[in-house]
Design an enzyme around this catalytic site. Structure first.
Site, mmCIF file in Angstrom:
data_model
loop_
_atom_site.group_PDB
_atom_site.id
_atom_site.type_symbol
_atom_site.label_atom_id
_atom_site.label_comp_id
_atom_site.label_asym_id
_atom_site.label_seq_id
_atom_site.Cartn_x
_atom_site.Cartn_y
_atom_site.Cartn_z
ATOM 1 N N ASP A 155 0.587 3.737 6.020
ATOM 2 C CA ASP A 155 0.845 3.370 4.632
ATOM 3 C C ASP A 155 0.545 4.532 3.674
ATOM 4 O OD1 ASP A 155 1.749 0.821 5.027
ATOM 5 O OD2 ASP A 155 -0.203 -0.118 4.793
ATOM 6 N N GLN A 183 0.778 -1.251 0.000
ATOM 7 C CA GLN A 183 0.000 0.000 0.000
ATOM 8 C C GLN A 183 0.806 1.297 0.000
ATOM 9 O OE1 GLN A 183 -3.383 2.326 2.672
ATOM 10 N NE2 GLN A 183 -3.016 0.212 3.132
ATOM 11 N N GLU A 226 1.188 -1.309 8.305
ATOM 12 C CA GLU A 226 0.392 -0.164 8.761
ATOM 13 C C GLU A 226 0.268 -0.041 10.284
ATOM 14 O OE1 GLU A 226 -1.511 2.375 7.133
ATOM 15 O OE2 GLU A 226 -1.870 3.000 9.189
ATOM 16 N N GLY A 240 -7.841 20.226 19.323
ATOM 17 C CA GLY A 240 -7.478 21.641 19.290
ATOM 18 C C GLY A 240 -8.061 22.421 20.452
ATOM 19 N N GLY A 241 -8.137 23.723 20.274
ATOM 20 C CA GLY A 241 -8.565 24.600 21.351
ATOM 21 C C GLY A 241 -10.074 24.784 21.431
HETATM 22 N N1 COA Z 1 11.850 -10.397 -9.028
HETATM 23 C C1 COA Z 1 12.486 -11.177 -8.145
HETATM 24 N N2 COA Z 1 12.386 -11.007 -6.806
HETATM 25 C C2 COA Z 1 11.596 -9.999 -6.383
HETATM 26 C C3 COA Z 1 10.903 -9.148 -7.258
HETATM 27 C C4 COA Z 1 11.053 -9.384 -8.640
HETATM 28 N N3 COA Z 1 10.437 -8.640 -9.537
HETATM 29 N N4 COA Z 1 10.214 -8.261 -6.534
HETATM 30 C C5 COA Z 1 10.478 -8.538 -5.246
HETATM 31 N N5 COA Z 1 11.294 -9.589 -5.163
HETATM 32 C C6 COA Z 1 11.841 -10.203 -3.962
HETATM 33 C C7 COA Z 1 12.875 -9.324 -3.329
HETATM 34 O O1 COA Z 1 14.111 -9.451 -3.945
HETATM 35 C C8 COA Z 1 12.845 -9.820 -1.890
HETATM 36 O O2 COA Z 1 13.596 -11.025 -1.798
HETATM 37 P P1 COA Z 1 14.857 -11.190 -0.795
HETATM 38 O O3 COA Z 1 14.327 -11.011 0.586
HETATM 39 O O4 COA Z 1 15.317 -12.576 -1.088
HETATM 40 O O5 COA Z 1 15.860 -10.147 -1.103
HETATM 41 C C9 COA Z 1 11.368 -10.135 -1.729
HETATM 42 O O6 COA Z 1 10.807 -10.335 -3.004
HETATM 43 C C10 COA Z 1 10.585 -8.968 -1.158
HETATM 44 O O7 COA Z 1 10.938 -8.802 0.113
HETATM 45 P P2 COA Z 1 10.146 -7.817 1.105
HETATM 46 O O8 COA Z 1 9.961 -6.473 0.580
HETATM 47 O O9 COA Z 1 10.900 -7.884 2.384
HETATM 48 O O10 COA Z 1 8.696 -8.475 1.178
HETATM 49 P P3 COA Z 1 7.915 -9.113 2.389
HETATM 50 O O11 COA Z 1 6.632 -9.589 1.802
HETATM 51 O O12 COA Z 1 8.717 -10.113 3.121
HETATM 52 O O13 COA Z 1 7.631 -7.893 3.376
HETATM 53 C C11 COA Z 1 6.849 -5.645 3.863
HETATM 54 C C12 COA Z 1 6.618 -6.937 3.074
HETATM 55 C C13 COA Z 1 5.786 -4.664 3.461
HETATM 56 C C14 COA Z 1 6.715 -5.944 5.361
HETATM 57 C C15 COA Z 1 8.258 -5.083 3.552
HETATM 58 O O14 COA Z 1 8.374 -4.945 2.171
HETATM 59 C C16 COA Z 1 8.555 -3.768 4.227
HETATM 60 O O15 COA Z 1 8.829 -3.683 5.427
HETATM 61 N N6 COA Z 1 8.546 -2.673 3.437
HETATM 62 C C17 COA Z 1 8.917 -1.340 3.894
HETATM 63 C C18 COA Z 1 7.838 -0.720 4.714
HETATM 64 C C19 COA Z 1 6.534 -0.674 4.005
HETATM 65 O O16 COA Z 1 6.403 -0.090 2.946
HETATM 66 N N7 COA Z 1 5.526 -1.254 4.662
HETATM 67 C C20 COA Z 1 4.174 -1.050 4.295
HETATM 68 C C21 COA Z 1 3.705 -1.877 3.224
HETATM 69 S S1 COA Z 1 2.096 -1.327 2.821
#
Ligand code: COA
Length: 426
Positions: free
Chosen positions: A168, A17, A139, A247-248
């Site tokens: 988010d 998101q 979030e 607020g106030g």
């Molecule tokens: N091709 C190949 N691999 C891909 C890819 C693609 N096109 N797109 C993503 N990936 C892989 C990445 O390389 C990564 O792999 P790795 O861990 O082996 O390096 C993986 O997919 C994505 O990892 P990540 O972003 O950590 O996903 P997650 O599902 O484990 O975690 C979140 C999701 C949201 C918790 C995390 O992305 C995060 O903390 N983001 C930052 C904060 C944020 O925006 N949070 C709110 C989300 S609404």
């Protein structure tokens, strides 16, 4: 009519998101937004909270309008080559992966600058530098760590998260502002820069008034909180304020006619000082206009509960819309509690494009929230979200200028899905 960000190309490496909120806004302002997704899977939200079998979920469609989708396996050697080409062809790279993910793909900030010194590299992370910088965040984690949950809810209940996606979507908004600001600075410097927005920081920014109150506590009780009038002592941190206004001008949510059966038959009522006399007249308490216990705002603070209970005796005789009509005539600030159903059906929101009906090839018609920011010379047309990989070939040819032979070669490599299994699929 042209769009404000015509000519700006975004390499959209976002998911879920926060990041998609940001890039959707940029796309609405006219940027060409190329969403990179993993072949065969795509943004995880395509399949989350599905309501229509085999169709992209509303979660995905409502956050990814006006974008193009290309599938690239970022862990495949030829996939990396494609991404390098796109980095060179784009103005902005936006991502919100977990900490370190892009570095592990080989796209460090140093590498990105070598590939394209004009590139703006924008990221959302859960936390900024510090003890939690390596943590993944969603979030509600951000709401809890940014000061929202500790200050939301009722004093005698647990912390509460809010329905507004301030972690988010709120951080996505912050990031979008950072990006356009960096684009503006680039017009002078000719250089790109790093733009970072941490969700904890974004939530804290939106909870700024609560840090204000934290500091005011050192100088005495927070008199505008109802707990002051109720004689409940303050602790050492900003407390949860129930429905007290931040607020106030004191406010509270009051019951309206029908509250016994309708969970949204309520109105927010603000006892704004300049219209105190009008409030007293409307509720039939004209004696309060001059009574020393009620006439001045300071005198009212210790007895807010009694005042709101009395006003509620009046609001309970009216529907929330009747009350709003009557109060607005006297400029008394108030707001009916509108349900999502009421908002979805509100004709004026359709007219302004704040709620838009969109047609989608696999899921049919659905409602979405359009662009809440209206530019007079850059109107927003909300276009459906892309299917997974819908524009892959188009982008290879048009943006990377690949010919038929090169496109066939890339297809056969498995880097864009199909062909040989990708490393990730193996
Ligand atoms: N091709 C190949 N691999 C891909 C890819 C693609 N096109 N797109 C993503 N990936 C892989 C990445 O390389 C990564 O792999 P790795 O861990 O082996 O390096 C993986 O997919 C994505 O990892 P990540 O972003 O950590 O996903 P997650 O599902 O484990 O975690 C979140 C999701 C949201 C918790 C995390 O992305 C995060 O903390 N983001 C930052 C904060 C944020 O925006 N949070 C709110 C989300 S609404």
């Amino acid at each position: 009519m042209g769009k404000a960000l015509d000519g700006v190309r975004i390499l959209d490496f976002t998911h879920v998101q926060s990041g998609p909120t940001c890039t959707q806004l940029l796309a609405w302002f006219g940027a060409d937004c190329i969403k990179v997704e993993r072949p065969g899977a795509g943004d995880v939200t395509r399949g989350q909270l599905r309501d229509v079998p085999n169709a992209d979920s509303l979660y995905f469609t409502m956050l990814n309008h006006n974008k193009r989708s290309i599938t690239i396996d970022a862990k495949h050697a030829q996939g990396k080559e494609l991404l390098e080409g796109l980095v060179k062809a784009c103005d902005v790279l936006v991502e919100n992966f977990g900490p370190g993910v892009l570095d592990r793909m080989g796209f460090t900030w140093e590498r990105l600058q070598q590939l394209n010194p004009r590139l703006i590299y924008a990221s959302v992370k859960g936390f900024g530098p510090g003890p939690y910088e390596d943590c993944k965040v969603y979030e509600n984690v951000a709401q809890c760590t940014g000061g929202s949950a500790s200050t939301t809810g009722f004093r005698d209940g647990p912390p509460l998260v809010t329905g507004a996606q301030i972690g988010d979507s709120g951080t996505g908004l912050h990031l979008a502002l950072g990006i356009v600001t960096a684009l503006y600075q680039r017009t002078v410097t000719g250089k790109g820069q790093r733009v970072q927005a941490a969700m904890q920081d974004g939530v804290l920014n939106l909870c700024r008034v609560k840090l204000r109150d934290q500091q005011r506590l050192a100088h005495g009780p927070l008199k505008e909180f109802s707990q002051y009038g109720e004689g409940v002592a303050f602790g050492d941190a900003t407390p949860r304020a129930g429905n007290d206004s931040g607020g106030g001008q004191p406010g509270w949510i009051l019951k309206c006619k029908g509250w016994e059966t309708d969970p949204n038959a309520y109105i927010y009522f603000i006892t704004q000082a300049p219209v105190w006399a009008e409030i007293c007249k409307v509720i039939g308490k004209e004696e309060w206009i001059t009574h020393p216990d009620y006439a001045k705002p300071d005198a009212r603070l210790p007895r807010l509960k009694h005042i709101f209970d009395t006003i509620e005796q009046w609001t309970m005789t009216k529907t929330k819309f009747e009350a709003m009509d009557i109060l607005n005539k006297d400029d008394i600030p108030c707001g009916p509690i509108l349900s999502m159903k009421e908002l979805a059906e509100e004709p004026s929101l359709r007219e302004t494009g704040t709620i838009v009906e969109v047609d989608h090839p696999t899921r049919g018609k659905y409602l979405t929230v359009g662009n809440p920011i209206k530019l007079s010379d850059s109107p927003t047309d909300v276009l459906r979200s892309p299917l997974l990989g819908e524009h892959t070939e188009e982008i290879l040819r048009q943006v990377l200028r690949y010919d038929d032979k090169k496109v066939a070669e890339i297809k056969a490599s498995g880097a864009i899905g199909g062909g040989k299994p990708t490393a990730a699929a193996e």
